[in-house]
Design a protein around this motif. Structure first.
Motif, short mmCIF file in Angstrom:
data_model
loop_
_atom_site.label_atom_id
_atom_site.label_comp_id
_atom_site.label_asym_id
_atom_site.label_seq_id
_atom_site.Cartn_x
_atom_site.Cartn_y
_atom_site.Cartn_z
N VAL B 154 -5.49 21.56 -6.26
CA VAL B 154 -4.92 22.30 -7.40
C VAL B 154 -5.03 21.49 -8.68
N VAL B 155 -4.61 20.23 -8.60
CA VAL B 155 -4.65 19.38 -9.80
C VAL B 155 -5.42 18.09 -9.46
N PRO B 156 -6.74 18.21 -9.35
CA PRO B 156 -7.51 17.04 -8.90
C PRO B 156 -7.41 15.85 -9.84
N ARG B 157 -7.25 16.11 -11.13
CA ARG B 157 -7.21 14.98 -12.06
C ARG B 157 -5.90 14.20 -11.93
N ILE B 158 -4.81 14.93 -11.88
CA ILE B 158 -3.51 14.25 -11.69
C ILE B 158 -3.52 13.51 -10.36
N SER B 159 -4.04 14.17 -9.32
CA SER B 159 -4.06 13.55 -7.98
C SER B 159 -4.90 12.28 -7.99
N SER B 160 -6.07 12.33 -8.65
CA SER B 160 -6.93 11.15 -8.66
C SER B 160 -6.25 9.99 -9.37
N LEU B 161 -5.66 10.28 -10.53
CA LEU B 161 -5.01 9.20 -11.28
C LEU B 161 -3.80 8.65 -10.50
N ALA B 162 -3.05 9.57 -9.87
CA ALA B 162 -1.89 9.11 -9.09
C ALA B 162 -2.35 8.26 -7.91
N THR B 163 -3.45 8.65 -7.28
CA THR B 163 -3.96 7.90 -6.14
C THR B 163 -4.37 6.49 -6.57
N LEU B 164 -5.12 6.42 -7.68
CA LEU B 164 -5.58 5.11 -8.14
C LEU B 164 -4.41 4.23 -8.59
N SER B 165 -3.42 4.87 -9.25
CA SER B 165 -2.25 4.08 -9.69
C SER B 165 -1.48 3.55 -8.48
N ALA B 166 -1.36 4.39 -7.45
CA ALA B 166 -0.66 3.95 -6.24
C ALA B 166 -1.41 2.79 -5.59
N LEU B 167 -2.73 2.89 -5.59
CA LEU B 167 -3.54 1.79 -5.03
C LEU B 167 -3.33 0.51 -5.84
N ALA B 168 -3.25 0.67 -7.17
CA ALA B 168 -3.07 -0.51 -8.03
C ALA B 168 -1.71 -1.16 -7.79
N LEU B 169 -0.76 -0.35 -7.35
CA LEU B 169 0.60 -0.84 -7.15
C LEU B 169 0.76 -1.64 -5.85
N VAL B 170 -0.11 -1.39 -4.88
CA VAL B 170 0.10 -2.01 -3.55
C VAL B 170 -0.92 -3.12 -3.25
N ALA B 171 -1.31 -3.84 -4.27
CA ALA B 171 -2.17 -5.02 -4.10
C ALA B 171 -3.52 -4.69 -3.49
N THR B 172 -4.14 -3.62 -3.97
CA THR B 172 -5.50 -3.30 -3.53
C THR B 172 -6.46 -4.24 -4.26
N PRO B 173 -7.44 -4.80 -3.56
CA PRO B 173 -8.37 -5.72 -4.20
C PRO B 173 -8.99 -5.13 -5.46
N LEU B 174 -9.22 -6.00 -6.40
CA LEU B 174 -9.76 -5.73 -7.74
C LEU B 174 -8.68 -5.31 -8.74
N PHE B 175 -7.52 -4.92 -8.26
CA PHE B 175 -6.43 -4.64 -9.19
C PHE B 175 -5.60 -5.93 -9.37
N PRO B 176 -4.92 -6.07 -10.52
CA PRO B 176 -4.18 -7.32 -10.78
C PRO B 176 -3.15 -7.67 -9.70
N SER B 177 -2.52 -6.64 -9.11
CA SER B 177 -1.46 -6.96 -8.13
C SER B 177 -2.02 -7.72 -6.93
N PHE B 178 -3.30 -7.49 -6.58
CA PHE B 178 -3.92 -8.22 -5.47
C PHE B 178 -3.98 -9.71 -5.81
N PHE B 179 -4.48 -10.00 -6.99
CA PHE B 179 -4.61 -11.40 -7.37
C PHE B 179 -3.25 -12.04 -7.62
N ALA B 180 -2.31 -11.24 -8.18
CA ALA B 180 -0.97 -11.77 -8.41
C ALA B 180 -0.30 -12.11 -7.08
#
Lengths: 561, 256
Positions: B154-180
């Motif tokens: 229904v809302v692929p753009r919101i879903s995509s951004l939410a998915t990527l933000s969630a990934l960034a939050l849980v220390a996924t490699p290449l995002f700052p939280s991984f290195f932090a």
């Protein structure tokens, strides 16, 4: 080897970015970009491998000051060629197969990102790149398996996979930090050279560091390669698209075998980890093969078949035959890819033709119908079954690798090969033909050719991947030293031969039916135990539900703050 | 007096039990944008306040007990997030879990200058999620997941951004939280690796549950509009900047 080789992991990554940013709306161009990038990666990998076979020098390319280094050694180059080859097949197959599916271009972008990540993983020369790529494979696999977002089941099984992979990531984090703290470097070649030059191993928590690291690496490999008890996710990943199943079974689950080989210098002084690997591999091989036989779903059956094969691969590592594991994973990868990618054709054929072809092997093995009773005499067949494989295998190995022939690991491997060969001959005898001798001679000739080919390839492969001294050290590390080779082999031989005798007698005297009649309760319980896949998935699901309930209670207690 | 300051810092740079106040402030801040601003500002103010306190005045923070408290707090909030279905609650619980770990730099005397940057690794993706939750609430009346089936169609753009933000939050490699996170683990003794690995596992579980509710299933509710191109591009730029900054300054993030 020039610097062109570094392009191999970057090409698919760049094409993925291109697809996601520019080609998102153009299916044809997106597919072409994806396939071209992988084809180019394959060609460059092949060229780099050929160049290595001529020059024989490996090197590390450093892209960043802390991480991002690529190790162009024989293991990386072989894995690059293998992964790009499988990925190219999967890509070409997907161009038409996925055409009617939604999110076609995103699928190709993800496929390319996955391939790029595997390239980085197998060639990482530092701990951070390895850890990051290992971690990312699990994340990307989640999205590939859950490609069809309309199906809740696909999401559920992708989640299982992601969680198991995450569980397997943790020991690798532990191993990486222990290595970094002990040897004060992030670079894998530097760490391995320091391990080799240390007069005695460093200790951590009262244990030798190689043993701690080796065990942690082995556990990480178990989770990735669906080894018992971390195997429950594998048979259920078939809800993903067929090309993803092919790529996963051919190129992702066997990352465990790669990890063992990458950390081979650690395992040279970590016998305990190898013994654990042998036991886990043995249990997984037996369980995977047994559970495969009682599945009523073909794809799930293939899943358990992969588990069994990964069990054999882990066992090979546990016995010190590291190069054999790489050869195994490549052979199994192509074999499984062909099975998955050919599944659609097989189903189509079955629909087009009325009934299945009247093939003797099919009738006997798949339909399990009794065949005609024309067989070789029991003692002749028994003697051939027992004697021929052991003679052929021993001679083949003795001829190509005398030094390794007297290692315990080689003995056990030969024993398993003998059992497998004997089993094949035994099964062939059960098939029967009007001329059983002709059949037996044909099978024996094939067997001899396969064994000699396999032995030569695995030996040359070993010589290509490792110096002879390293192979000997690995075999030596894998030796138990508790039981003498003779005693060990005698016990195993007695076990398997008695198994065959029981099978022959039960076949002739109808024991199985009599036992089922007499012990109906335990028989049904055992049947349920295996068909419910040892209740492991039920157990994990219940534990998960319980923890979610506790989490909800806590949230209510703390008013969601 | 030091105690009071410490509790105040604990409310801003959240660590349990003072973290309840941090969560309450974000919860009661109106609109997604307001919540996002609070998510970014409060931890930064907390770090600034902590920087003004002499280390000698807060010996408790440098004890083993404090590391235990921080690890417990991170684990508690991550564990609580596994049963959450509302995007903004999930984002603040996960952010609380990650932000608390930044205390470890202070506990191990590894420089307060790192802390101001490290908090961004968790606060920025969480802020982005809070904005998306706000936008979703404006459009559909709520940001609850799993009630009407997957939102991806229904809302692929919101879903995509939410998915990527969630990934960034849980220390996924290449995002700052991984290195932090690598940095956090790097400054601790190996013994402390176990609780942090457990946190990482629970983050993975929580992420899996969140994505399962967000993405999968056939949507059965009323249709509503997705994000426009400009808003989507802005979100994508923020996430790309996070990746670029993490990769370029990974040495600083990792601290090796």
């Amino acid at each position: 080897m020039d610097t062109t080789a570094i392009a191999v992991p970057f090409l698919p990554a760049l094409s993925a970015v291109l697809i996601l940013t520019v080609l998102r709306a153009n299916k044809r161009l997106a597919a072409r970009a994806a396939v071209s990038a992988i084809a180019l990666s394959f060609l460059i990998s092949l060229a780099a491998l050929l160049q290595y076979t001529i020059s024989g020098t490996s090197r590390v390319e450093t892209l960043g000051h802390l991480w991002g280094s690529i190790w162009l050694d024989p293991l990386s180059l072989i894995m690059w060629t293998f992964v790009s080859g499988i990925s190219l097949l999967v890509h070409m197959y997907s161009v038409r197969y996925m055409l009617e599916e939604p999110n076609y271009t995103r699928f190709f972008a993800l496929l390319n990102l996955m391939t790029a990540t595997i390239f980085f993983m197998v060639s990482a020369a530092d701990l951070i790149t390895l850890l990051g790529a290992w971690f990312l494979v699990g994340i990307l696999l989640y999205f590939l398996l859950g490609h069809d977002t309309d199906r809740r089941q696909a999401g559920r099984y992708a989640f299982w996979t992601q969680l198991t992979y995450r569980l397997g990531d943790l020991p690798l984090w532990l191993a990486a930090f222990v290595l970094y703290r002990t040897y004060h470097s992030l670079s894998l070649p530097v760490i391995f050279s320091r391990i080799a030059s240390a007069p005695s191993p460093a200790h951590l928590w009262g244990l030798p560091v190689p043993a701690v690291v080796g065990t942690a690496v082995a556990v990480a490999a178990f989770a990735r390669s669906a080894q018992f008890p971390l195997h429950g996710w594998l048979p259920y990943t078939m809800d993903g698209p067929t090309p993803v199943s092919a790529l996963m079974h051919a190129g992702i689950v066997n990352a465990g075998g790669f990890l063992f080989n990458r950390f081979a210098p650690v395992f040279e002084s970590s016998g305990v980890a190898l013994h654990i690997a042998f036991l886990v591999g043995l249990v997984s091989a037996i369980l995977g093969s047994s559970l495969m036989l009682i599945q009523n779903d073909v794809k799930r059956s293939l899943g358990y078949s992969t588990m069994g094969q990964m069990g054999f691969m882990t066992m090979e590592c546990g016995l010190g035959a590291f190069p054999l594991a790489i050869f195994h994973l490549i052979a199994h990868g192509f074999f499984k890819a062909s099975l998955f990618l050919g599944a659609g054709d097989a189903i189509g054929d079955a629909r087009a033709h009325d009934g299945v072809p009247p093939d003797l092997v099919y009738v006997s093995i798949v339909e399990r119908r009794p065949t005609r009773p024309s067989r070789l005499p029991l003692w002749t067949a028994g003697a051939l079954t027992l004697a021929v494989p052991v003679v052929v295998l021993s001679l083949a190995h003795f001829a190509v690798a005398k030094a390794l022939f007297f290692q315990q690991g080689t003995f056990v491997l030969l024993f398993f090969a003998w059992v497998t060969g004997g089993q094949a001959l035994y099964a062939a005898d059960r098939l029967t033909r009007t001329n059983p001798w002709k059949l037996m001679v044909g099978i024996l000739a094939t067997f001899v050719l396969v064994v000699i080919g396999y032995t030569l390839i695995s030996h040359d492969f070993g010589a290509f991947l490792y110096p002879p001294a390293a192979s000997t050290r690995l075999y030596h590390s894998a030796s138990t030293g508790v039981l003498s080779d003779g005693v060990l082999l005698t016990i195993l031989a007695l076990l398997f031969v008695s198994g065959w005798v029981v099978t022959v007698l039960s076949d002739r005297r109808d024991w199985s039916r009599r036992l089922a009649r007499r012990w109906n309760g335990p028989y049904l319980a055992a049947y349920a135990f295996f068909t419910r896949e040892l209740y492991l998935n039920d157990l994990f699901s219940r534990a998960g539900e319980l923890l979610v309930r506790v989490s909800r209670r806590l949230n209510l207690l703390l008013r969601w703050l | 007096m030091e105690w009071l300051e410490l509790v105040l810092v604990g409310m801003l740079l959240p660590v349990f039990p003072a973290s309840v106040v941090f969560n309450a402030v974000i919860r009661w801040t109106p609109t997604g944008w307001g919540k996002a601003a609070a998510m970014i500002l409060l931890p930064e103010v907390g770090v600034a306040l902590l920087s003004s306190i002499s280390s000698a005045r807060v010996p408790l923070v440098h004890s083993r007990g404090w590391i235990v408290l921080v690890a417990f707090s991170a684990l508690l909030y991550a564990f609580r997030a596994i049963s959450v279905r509302e995007i903004s609650i999930w984002a603040r619980l996960m952010a609380t879990s990650g932000l608390g770990l930044v205390w470890i730099f202070e506990a191990t005397h590894r420089g307060r200058d790192v802390m101001a940057v490290a908090v961004l690794a968790w606060s920025v993706p969480a802020a982005l999620l809070l904005v998306l939750a706000g936008l979703l609430t404006e459009r559909s009346g709520g940001a609850y997941l799993g009630l009407q089936g997957g939102l991806a169609r229904v809302v692929p753009r919101i879903s995509s951004l939410a998915t990527l933000s969630a990934l960034a939050l849980v220390a996924t490699p290449l995002f700052p939280s991984f290195f932090a996170l690598l940095h956090v683990i790097g400054v601790l003794r190996l013994f402390w690796l176990w609780p942090l690995l457990l946190v990482l596992l629970v983050w993975g579980w929580s992420l899996g549950g969140f994505l399962q509710q967000l993405l999968f299933g056939s949507y059965s509710g009323e249709r509503f509009p997705d994000l426009g191109t400009l808003a989507t591009s802005s979100g994508a730029v923020v996430l790309s900047l996070l990746v670029v900054s993490a990769v370029v300054w990974s040495g600083a993030w990792i601290g090796i």
